[in-house]
Design a protein around this motif. Structure first.
Motif, mmCIF file in Angstrom:
data_model
loop_
_atom_site.group_PDB
_atom_site.id
_atom_site.type_symbol
_atom_site.label_atom_id
_atom_site.label_comp_id
_atom_site.label_asym_id
_atom_site.label_seq_id
_atom_site.Cartn_x
_atom_site.Cartn_y
_atom_site.Cartn_z
ATOM 1 N N UNK A 25 -35.636 -20.663 57.708
ATOM 2 C CA UNK A 25 -36.711 -21.460 57.804
ATOM 3 C C UNK A 25 -37.708 -20.963 58.828
ATOM 4 N N UNK A 26 -38.816 -21.427 58.965
ATOM 5 C CA UNK A 26 -39.723 -20.959 60.173
ATOM 6 C C UNK A 26 -40.714 -20.356 59.295
ATOM 7 N N UNK A 27 -42.053 -20.256 60.139
ATOM 8 C CA UNK A 27 -42.987 -19.472 59.828
ATOM 9 C C UNK A 27 -43.062 -18.112 60.191
ATOM 10 N N UNK B 195 -33.575 -27.161 67.285
ATOM 11 C CA UNK B 195 -32.499 -26.737 66.499
ATOM 12 C C UNK B 195 -32.016 -27.718 65.653
ATOM 13 N N UNK B 196 -31.827 -28.941 66.147
ATOM 14 C CA UNK B 196 -31.102 -29.982 65.413
ATOM 15 C C UNK B 196 -31.759 -31.450 66.067
ATOM 16 N N UNK B 197 -31.798 -32.331 65.260
ATOM 17 C CA UNK B 197 -32.255 -33.645 65.599
ATOM 18 C C UNK B 197 -31.560 -34.902 65.054
ATOM 19 N N UNK B 198 -31.430 -35.982 66.135
ATOM 20 C CA UNK B 198 -30.551 -37.100 65.471
ATOM 21 C C UNK B 198 -31.456 -37.769 64.542
ATOM 22 N N UNK B 199 -32.758 -37.725 64.583
ATOM 23 C CA UNK B 199 -33.445 -38.409 63.352
ATOM 24 C C UNK B 199 -34.710 -37.537 63.280
ATOM 25 N N UNK C 186 -40.953 -30.644 65.164
ATOM 26 C CA UNK C 186 -41.461 -29.962 66.153
ATOM 27 C C UNK C 186 -41.218 -31.019 67.393
ATOM 28 N N UNK C 187 -40.894 -32.137 67.109
ATOM 29 C CA UNK C 187 -40.390 -33.064 67.977
ATOM 30 C C UNK C 187 -39.221 -33.783 67.643
ATOM 31 N N UNK C 188 -38.144 -34.045 68.660
ATOM 32 C CA UNK C 188 -37.068 -34.419 68.189
ATOM 33 C C UNK C 188 -36.210 -35.241 69.262
ATOM 34 N N UNK C 189 -35.250 -36.092 68.983
ATOM 35 C CA UNK C 189 -34.396 -36.855 69.836
ATOM 36 C C UNK C 189 -33.311 -36.228 69.604
#
Length: 215
Positions: A25-27, A71-75, A84-87
């Motif tokens: 993935x990715x641009x 690279x990963x997100x809880x939600x 692009x924004x992650x917890x």
């Protein structure tokens, strides 16, 4: 008689990994693989979660911005786009059922500092998934407060989720299989009726038995 070969000499070799890493993935850059997504209900069944909630405690909450930091997100609100924004929330969990937990207990954690997800996929869509509310409930000032969670009996070291229900998972799986098949069968039936010459003649023959209404 056989023939013997002396293989006692040792030698040095050098291995070089010349293949480029996979990029799904990715641009920027060339995509070199395809990420196959399994239905969430099937993923949940394969993970084989403990049906009774156990005791969890958040140990770390990181809020990050930028694709390189997420690279990963809880939600994630949305399962088809890059975050692009992650917890990122890490937890300890004990296999002690949460209903048996008491604040006076000295806890022994079976797994420490593992990733914590809102569900099996770690994503969803509003209003059922609200990542800001999820972060307030399990991260920020709530970190350190025990709460119920579900761990995977297949991947106990890496898969812990906040939401799980066997009944809901099974219902979603049945609906995801039944509804598309019923719609497909209905579509085939309608198309066959429209384009089958024999069906059209039978219909016209049937209509001749009913004369037009005289006004």
């Amino acid at each position: 008689m056989g023939m013997c070969i002396d293989i006692t000499d040792s030698f040095e070799c050098i291995y070089k990994d010349t293949d480029a890493p996979l990029k799904c993935s990715g641009r920027r850059g060339k995509i070199t693989c395809i990420d196959l997504n399994v239905d969430p209900a099937i993923s949940s069944l394969m993970a084989d979660y403990e049906p009774e909630p156990v005791t969890c405690i958040a140990t770390q909450h990181i809020y990050a911005e930028g694709m390189s930091n997420c690279s990963w997100a809880s939600c994630r609100e949305g399962c088809t786009r890059e975050a692009t924004r992650c917890h990122q929330i890490y937890v300890n969990y004990s296999k002690l059922p949460f209903k048996n937990y008491k604040s006076s207990m000295v806890m022994h954690w079976d797994v420490a500092d593992t990733r914590f997800l809102i569900n099996t996929e770690g994503c969803g869509y509003p209003p059922s998934v609200n990542c800001s509310e999820f972060a307030r409930q399990y991260g920020y000032q709530s970190a350190g407060t025990p709460f119920p969670c579900y761990y995977s009996r297949v991947y106990p070291e890496v898969q812990v989720v906040a939401r799980y229900s066997w009944d809901d998972t099974l219902r979603h799986l049945v609906l995801s299989i039944t509804i598309p098949n019923l719609l497909f069968a209905a579509s085939i039936g309608v198309l066959s009726y429209w384009y089958c010459p024999g069906c059209g003649r039978s219909c016209q023959k049937y209509m001749h038995h009913f004369p037009a209404e005289i006004v």
